[in-house]
Motif scaffolding. Structure first.
Motif, short mmCIF file in Angstrom:
data_model
loop_
_atom_site.label_atom_id
_atom_site.label_comp_id
_atom_site.label_asym_id
_atom_site.label_seq_id
_atom_site.Cartn_x
_atom_site.Cartn_y
_atom_site.Cartn_z
N PHE A 84 0.86 -1.19 0.00
CA PHE A 84 0.00 0.00 0.00
C PHE A 84 0.90 1.24 0.00
CE2 PHE A 84 -2.82 -2.95 2.41
CZ PHE A 84 -3.94 -2.89 1.60
N GLU A 85 0.38 2.34 -0.58
CA GLU A 85 1.03 3.63 -0.47
C GLU A 85 0.04 4.65 0.09
OE1 GLU A 85 4.62 3.78 -3.76
OE2 GLU A 85 2.71 4.76 -4.24
N PHE A 86 0.48 5.36 1.13
CA PHE A 86 -0.33 6.38 1.79
C PHE A 86 0.36 7.73 1.68
CE2 PHE A 86 -0.68 2.32 3.96
CZ PHE A 86 -2.05 2.11 4.03
N LEU A 87 -0.43 8.80 1.76
CA LEU A 87 0.12 10.14 1.72
C LEU A 87 0.20 10.72 3.13
CD1 LEU A 87 -1.72 11.67 -1.38
CD2 LEU A 87 0.50 10.51 -1.29
N ILE A 88 1.36 11.29 3.47
CA ILE A 88 1.55 11.96 4.74
C ILE A 88 1.77 13.44 4.47
CG2 ILE A 88 2.93 12.12 6.84
CD1 ILE A 88 3.78 9.26 6.46
N SER A 89 0.83 14.27 4.88
CA SER A 89 0.90 15.70 4.62
C SER A 89 2.03 16.34 5.43
CB SER A 89 -0.43 16.37 4.98
OG SER A 89 -0.31 17.77 4.93
N ARG A 90 2.66 17.35 4.85
CA ARG A 90 3.67 18.12 5.56
C ARG A 90 3.06 19.20 6.45
NH1 ARG A 90 8.89 18.13 2.88
NH2 ARG A 90 8.88 16.78 1.05
N ASN A 91 1.76 19.47 6.27
CA ASN A 91 1.15 20.63 6.91
C ASN A 91 0.19 20.31 8.05
OD1 ASN A 91 2.41 22.35 4.93
ND2 ASN A 91 0.84 21.70 3.47
N LYS A 92 -0.23 19.06 8.18
CA LYS A 92 -1.18 18.69 9.22
C LYS A 92 -0.43 18.22 10.46
CE LYS A 92 -4.74 17.28 5.90
NZ LYS A 92 -5.58 16.17 5.42
N ASP A 93 -0.84 18.73 11.62
CA ASP A 93 -0.12 18.44 12.86
C ASP A 93 -0.08 16.95 13.17
OD1 ASP A 93 0.45 21.10 13.25
OD2 ASP A 93 -1.19 21.45 14.66
N SER A 136 14.11 2.89 3.87
CA SER A 136 13.06 3.60 4.60
C SER A 136 11.70 3.31 4.01
CB SER A 136 13.34 5.11 4.54
OG SER A 136 12.30 5.82 5.17
N CYS A 137 10.69 3.30 4.88
CA CYS A 137 9.30 3.15 4.42
C CYS A 137 8.73 4.48 3.94
CB CYS A 137 8.43 2.59 5.55
SG CYS A 137 8.30 3.67 7.00
N ILE A 138 9.46 5.58 4.20
CA ILE A 138 8.99 6.92 3.83
C ILE A 138 9.77 7.40 2.61
CG2 ILE A 138 8.73 9.31 4.59
CD1 ILE A 138 8.73 8.23 7.48
N HIS A 139 9.04 7.74 1.57
CA HIS A 139 9.65 8.19 0.33
C HIS A 139 9.38 9.68 0.16
CE1 HIS A 139 10.44 4.04 -1.09
NE2 HIS A 139 9.41 3.78 -0.29
N ARG A 140 10.44 10.43 -0.03
CA ARG A 140 10.33 11.88 -0.15
C ARG A 140 10.05 12.28 -1.59
NH1 ARG A 140 13.05 10.23 3.87
NH2 ARG A 140 13.20 11.37 5.83
N PRO A 141 9.08 13.18 -1.80
CA PRO A 141 8.70 13.58 -3.16
C PRO A 141 9.73 14.51 -3.78
CG PRO A 141 7.48 14.87 -1.58
CD PRO A 141 8.27 13.87 -0.77
N TYR A 148 4.73 13.37 1.77
CA TYR A 148 5.56 12.17 1.80
C TYR A 148 4.71 10.97 1.38
CZ TYR A 148 8.71 14.98 4.71
OH TYR A 148 9.53 15.96 5.20
N ILE A 149 5.37 9.94 0.89
CA ILE A 149 4.69 8.70 0.53
C ILE A 149 5.15 7.60 1.47
CG2 ILE A 149 4.34 6.95 -1.26
CD1 ILE A 149 4.89 9.21 -3.32
N LEU A 150 4.20 7.00 2.17
CA LEU A 150 4.47 5.90 3.09
C LEU A 150 4.13 4.59 2.40
CD1 LEU A 150 5.03 4.62 5.90
CD2 LEU A 150 2.63 5.11 6.46
N ARG A 151 5.11 3.71 2.28
CA ARG A 151 4.89 2.42 1.63
C ARG A 151 5.01 1.30 2.65
NH1 ARG A 151 8.17 1.02 -3.75
NH2 ARG A 151 6.80 2.69 -4.48
N ILE A 152 3.96 0.48 2.76
CA ILE A 152 3.95 -0.64 3.70
C ILE A 152 3.55 -1.90 2.94
CG2 ILE A 152 2.97 -1.58 5.83
CD1 ILE A 152 2.47 1.19 6.80
N ASN A 153 4.31 -2.96 3.12
CA ASN A 153 4.04 -4.21 2.42
C ASN A 153 2.71 -4.81 2.83
OD1 ASN A 153 6.46 -4.08 1.03
ND2 ASN A 153 7.56 -5.32 2.53
N LYS A 154 2.10 -5.51 1.89
CA LYS A 154 0.85 -6.23 2.17
C LYS A 154 1.16 -7.59 2.75
CE LYS A 154 -2.44 -4.37 -1.18
NZ LYS A 154 -3.32 -4.71 -2.31
N VAL A 155 0.30 -8.05 3.64
CA VAL A 155 0.39 -9.39 4.19
C VAL A 155 -1.02 -9.98 4.22
CG1 VAL A 155 0.97 -10.79 6.20
CG2 VAL A 155 2.40 -8.84 5.60
#
Length: 204
Positions: A84-93, A136-141, A148-155
């Motif tokens: 899976f890939e998720f988005l992590i905002s730089r602006n949200k606390d 790293s699981c965090i990929h910088r754009p 940021y893009i968070l990538r976590i393997n599926k199980v």
């Protein structure tokens, strides 16, 4: 409310009003923490154990092997057969807090692998070598303001639709060492999709 078991939190997340829930096959009994509850200073790593094809150093929190972290609301960007890939905002606390937790865990994994390399692997390994091996699981754009893009393997059989906000339960077991790489061993235990807030995709 202090949530201490995975079954308890799964029950809470299973309120499916305007949402759908996807659950893995895991019968895990690990403790569950929100971002405010986890004390990263209490996390320790064990000497790696050998398994078929890899070694693993397990993370201990309050005497428990591994833990489950509840994410903030994230956008599920993509879903492939393997991750899976998720988005992590730089602006949200809350996203910043989540990013800091993952970054701290990865930094700790690198430092502990370096400091204990003689005991763990039978030879001293330079820190720059450990950092190069660590994935790293965090990929910088490319763009500075993009998330940021968070990538976590599926199980297992867990899957869901993309371009919706989701809340995840993420199981963090420790550090997995391959032949020439290492990374945090993480997997999604459960995803709750917020169906009322779909994000338009590029194809819409």
């Amino acid at each position: 409310l202090k949530i201490t078991t995975l079954d308890t939190l799964k029950s809470i997340m299973a309120d499916t009003t305007n949402s759908t829930v996807s659950v893995s096959n895991s019968n895990d009994t690990s403790s569950v923490y929100t971002m405010r509850e986890i004390n990263l200073e209490l996390c320790t790593f064990t000497k790696p154990q050998k398994f078929e094809g890899y070694h693993e150093s397990f993370i201990n929190v309050n005497g428990s092997k591994g833990f489950v972290l509840q994410s903030p609301k994230l956008i599920l960007r993509s879903s492939t057969s393997s991750y899976f890939e998720f988005l992590i905002s730089r602006n949200k606390d809350r996203h910043k807090e989540f990013y800091n937790i993952l970054s701290h865990l990865e930094d700790s994994a690198i430092v502990k692998s370096f400091q204990n390399s003689g005991e763990w692997f039978g030879r001293e390994i330079r820190r720059d070598q450990v950092e190069t091996m660590f994935k790293s699981c965090i990929h910088r754009p490319l763009e500075i303001n993009d998330p940021y893009i968070l990538r976590i393997n599926k199980v297992g059989n867990i899957d869901t639709e993309v371009n919706y906000p989701v809340v995840c339960l993420i199981k963090i077991d420790g550090i997995m060492f391959g032949k020439n790489t290492s990374a945090l061993d993480m997997k999604i235990v459960q995803i709750k999709v917020i169906k009322t807030e779909r994000i338009p995709s590029e194809d819409d």
